[in-house]
Design a protein around this motif. Structure first.
Motif, short mmCIF file in Angstrom:
data_model
loop_
_atom_site.label_atom_id
_atom_site.label_comp_id
_atom_site.label_asym_id
_atom_site.label_seq_id
_atom_site.Cartn_x
_atom_site.Cartn_y
_atom_site.Cartn_z
N SER A 59 1.07 -1.18 -0.36
CA SER A 59 -0.14 0.61 -0.11
C SER A 59 0.88 1.12 -0.23
N LEU A 60 1.61 1.31 0.59
CA LEU A 60 3.27 2.47 0.59
C LEU A 60 4.11 2.50 -0.29
N ALA A 61 4.15 1.61 -1.34
CA ALA A 61 4.90 1.54 -2.33
C ALA A 61 3.98 2.03 -3.39
N ILE A 62 2.04 2.15 -3.33
CA ILE A 62 1.14 2.81 -4.38
C ILE A 62 1.10 3.88 -4.28
N GLN A 63 1.68 4.76 -3.13
CA GLN A 63 1.33 6.06 -2.82
C GLN A 63 3.09 6.34 -3.24
N VAL A 64 3.54 6.08 -2.41
CA VAL A 64 5.83 6.38 -3.24
C VAL A 64 4.86 6.70 -4.62
N LEU B 186 7.85 -0.53 -7.14
CA LEU B 186 7.80 0.17 -7.87
C LEU B 186 8.47 0.25 -9.37
N HIS B 187 7.65 0.28 -10.05
CA HIS B 187 7.53 0.65 -11.60
C HIS B 187 8.50 1.44 -12.31
N LEU B 188 9.22 1.33 -12.00
CA LEU B 188 10.79 2.33 -12.61
C LEU B 188 11.90 2.07 -13.34
N PRO B 189 11.82 1.95 -14.40
CA PRO B 189 13.38 1.95 -14.60
C PRO B 189 14.36 2.68 -14.67
N ASN B 190 15.24 1.39 -14.91
CA ASN B 190 16.79 1.59 -14.46
C ASN B 190 16.89 1.79 -12.60
N LYS B 191 16.09 1.17 -11.80
CA LYS B 191 16.33 1.35 -10.45
C LYS B 191 16.95 1.20 -9.69
N ILE B 192 17.51 1.57 -8.67
CA ILE B 192 18.87 0.73 -8.17
C ILE B 192 18.37 0.53 -5.96
N LEU B 193 18.64 -0.38 -6.01
CA LEU B 193 18.12 -0.09 -4.03
C LEU B 193 19.79 0.16 -3.29
N PHE B 194 19.58 1.04 -2.86
CA PHE B 194 20.15 1.03 -1.34
C PHE B 194 19.87 0.73 -0.34
N ASP B 195 21.29 0.57 0.49
CA ASP B 195 20.78 0.25 2.01
C ASP B 195 20.57 1.28 3.25
N GLN B 196 20.85 0.91 4.37
CA GLN B 196 20.52 1.66 5.25
C GLN B 196 21.21 3.08 5.60
N ILE B 197 22.89 2.62 4.91
CA ILE B 197 23.76 3.69 5.59
C ILE B 197 24.25 4.13 4.22
N ALA B 198 23.66 4.24 3.21
CA ALA B 198 23.61 4.84 1.72
C ALA B 198 24.67 6.45 1.62
N GLN B 199 22.91 6.94 2.75
CA GLN B 199 23.01 8.72 2.98
C GLN B 199 24.31 8.78 4.02
N ILE B 200 24.66 8.16 5.00
CA ILE B 200 25.93 8.21 5.58
C ILE B 200 27.32 8.10 4.56
N ASN B 201 27.19 6.72 3.97
CA ASN B 201 28.24 6.60 3.73
C ASN B 201 29.11 8.10 2.05
N GLY B 202 27.30 8.46 1.57
CA GLY B 202 27.32 9.11 0.44
C GLY B 202 27.75 10.68 1.13
N TYR B 203 27.66 10.80 2.65
CA TYR B 203 27.92 12.07 3.44
C TYR B 203 29.29 12.61 2.89
N GLY B 204 29.95 10.80 3.95
CA GLY B 204 31.00 10.95 3.66
C GLY B 204 32.32 11.23 2.65
N LYS B 205 31.65 10.49 1.82
CA LYS B 205 32.11 11.48 -0.23
C LYS B 205 32.14 12.66 -0.22
N ILE B 206 31.49 13.59 0.67
CA ILE B 206 31.07 14.99 0.18
C ILE B 206 31.61 14.66 1.01
N GLY B 207 32.18 15.16 2.40
CA GLY B 207 33.00 15.14 3.28
C GLY B 207 34.85 14.75 2.64
#
Length: 318
Positions: free
Chosen positions: A257-262, A290-311
């Motif tokens: 149900s949540l996926a439909i709303q997203v 989610l019916h999307l082309p070229n979709k890629i799944l990321f885990d819980q810590i991808a955000q902070i890993n990205g923050y690290g690369k920004i830093g």
């Protein structure tokens, strides 16, 4: 090249995630009043703050009075300071550090000043103490040297596009239109990038895991006659068992149900993207629906890993 270490932290409504070097801190975003505690009940990853509060999992298990917020301005929420000071204090003690963190997209501009004030405040605040597991209390005097606040979702994109030295690793993706679908507990961040420029259509909506959890509680009450509080649902969703029942079909139904709303929110942007980066701790629960082309799944810590690369890109040291 900076000789000051880098810390990253993401203060989510559900989990607070932080990292410095090879050390990661992940705890539920909850604190609670300290209680007398049998020593054998203290686990190695339990956190205590100032002998007056339990933090994270320890608060969930043993606090009679818990503090948990769904207030959209995190810098004003009383729990946020304790959660930040515990995570950053554990990682850095009193050593100086640079820091990257984030705010939801739609709140970014009107909450940026509040967040900056809170970071300045905790960096110049009085000494406090934290304890991990059965260890001794450590006095902390937080010493934030420099900080950068980015829109949430940007970390997921940068985790994918930048390499570990902060340089653009995926140039082909960097030249395209990318949508980050960052599913939080309370908010859904839809961050569009066009040739790495943040698109004006980027938005946060009040649509997150909380919606699925509310549905799941309703299903549990209908089927079993009882249900945990929303902030206590995580362990049962992870195990798929509640009160001896296999609740996996109910979990799948709630997240479908949540996926439909997203999907509706993504479709409502009316923009064709070349890549869809699906992130957040519960992203895997909606990914297949989610019916999307070229979709890629990321885990819980991808955000902070990205923050690290920004830093690293900003200051040259991880």
């Amino acid at each position: 090249m900076s000789n000051i270490d880098l810390s990253v932290i993401d203060l989510g409504f559900s989990y607070t995630k932080a990292k410095r070097g090879g050390i990661t801190y992940i705890q539920p975003s909850i604190s609670g009043e300290a209680q007398p505690l049998f020593e054998q009940n203290i686990k190695p990853n339990d956190f205590f703050y100032n002998e007056e509060l339990f933090v994270g999992n320890l608060a969930l298990r043993h606090s009679e009075i818990k503090y948990f917020t769904l207030k959209d301005n995190k810098s004003e929420a009383m729990t946020s300071e304790v959660l930040l000071k515990t995570g950053l204090g554990y990682l850095n003690k009193s050593q100086p550090f640079n820091m990257v963190t984030g705010l939801p997209i739609s709140f970014y501009f009107n909450q940026l000043t509040d967040m900056e004030q809170m970071l300045n405040s905790i960096s110049s605040s009085n000494v406090y103490s934290i304890k991990k597991g059965k260890g001794a209390y450590t006095d902390i005097n937080l010493n934030i040297n420099k900080y950068k606040i980015v829109p949430q979702g940007y970390g997921v994109a940068m985790d994918y596009i930048l390499d570990d030295s902060g340089k653009i690793g995926r140039r082909d993706v960097a030249r395209k239109k990318v949508l980050v679908v960052d599913l939080g507990f309370y908010t859904l961040n839809l961050l569009g990038l066009d040739k790495l420029e943040i698109m004006k259509e980027s938005v946060s909506v009040f649509l997150g895991v909380e919606k699925a959890y509310k549905l799941l509680r309703k299903y549990l009450l209908d089927k079993i006659g009882k249900a945990p509080a929303i902030y206590e649902l995580d362990p049962y969703v992870i195990s798929g068992i509640y009160e001896g029942y296999d609740i996996r079909p109910l979990i799948q139904k709630a997240f479908r149900s949540l996926a439909i709303q997203v999907q509706n929110e993504i479709d409502g942007l009316n923009i064709k993207f070349d890549y869809y980066l699906i992130g957040g701790g519960a992203a895997f629960q909606i990914f297949d629906n989610l019916h999307l082309p070229n979709k890629i799944l990321f885990d819980q810590i991808a955000q902070i890993n990205g923050y690290g690369k920004i830093g690293v890109r900003l200051w040259g040291r991880k």
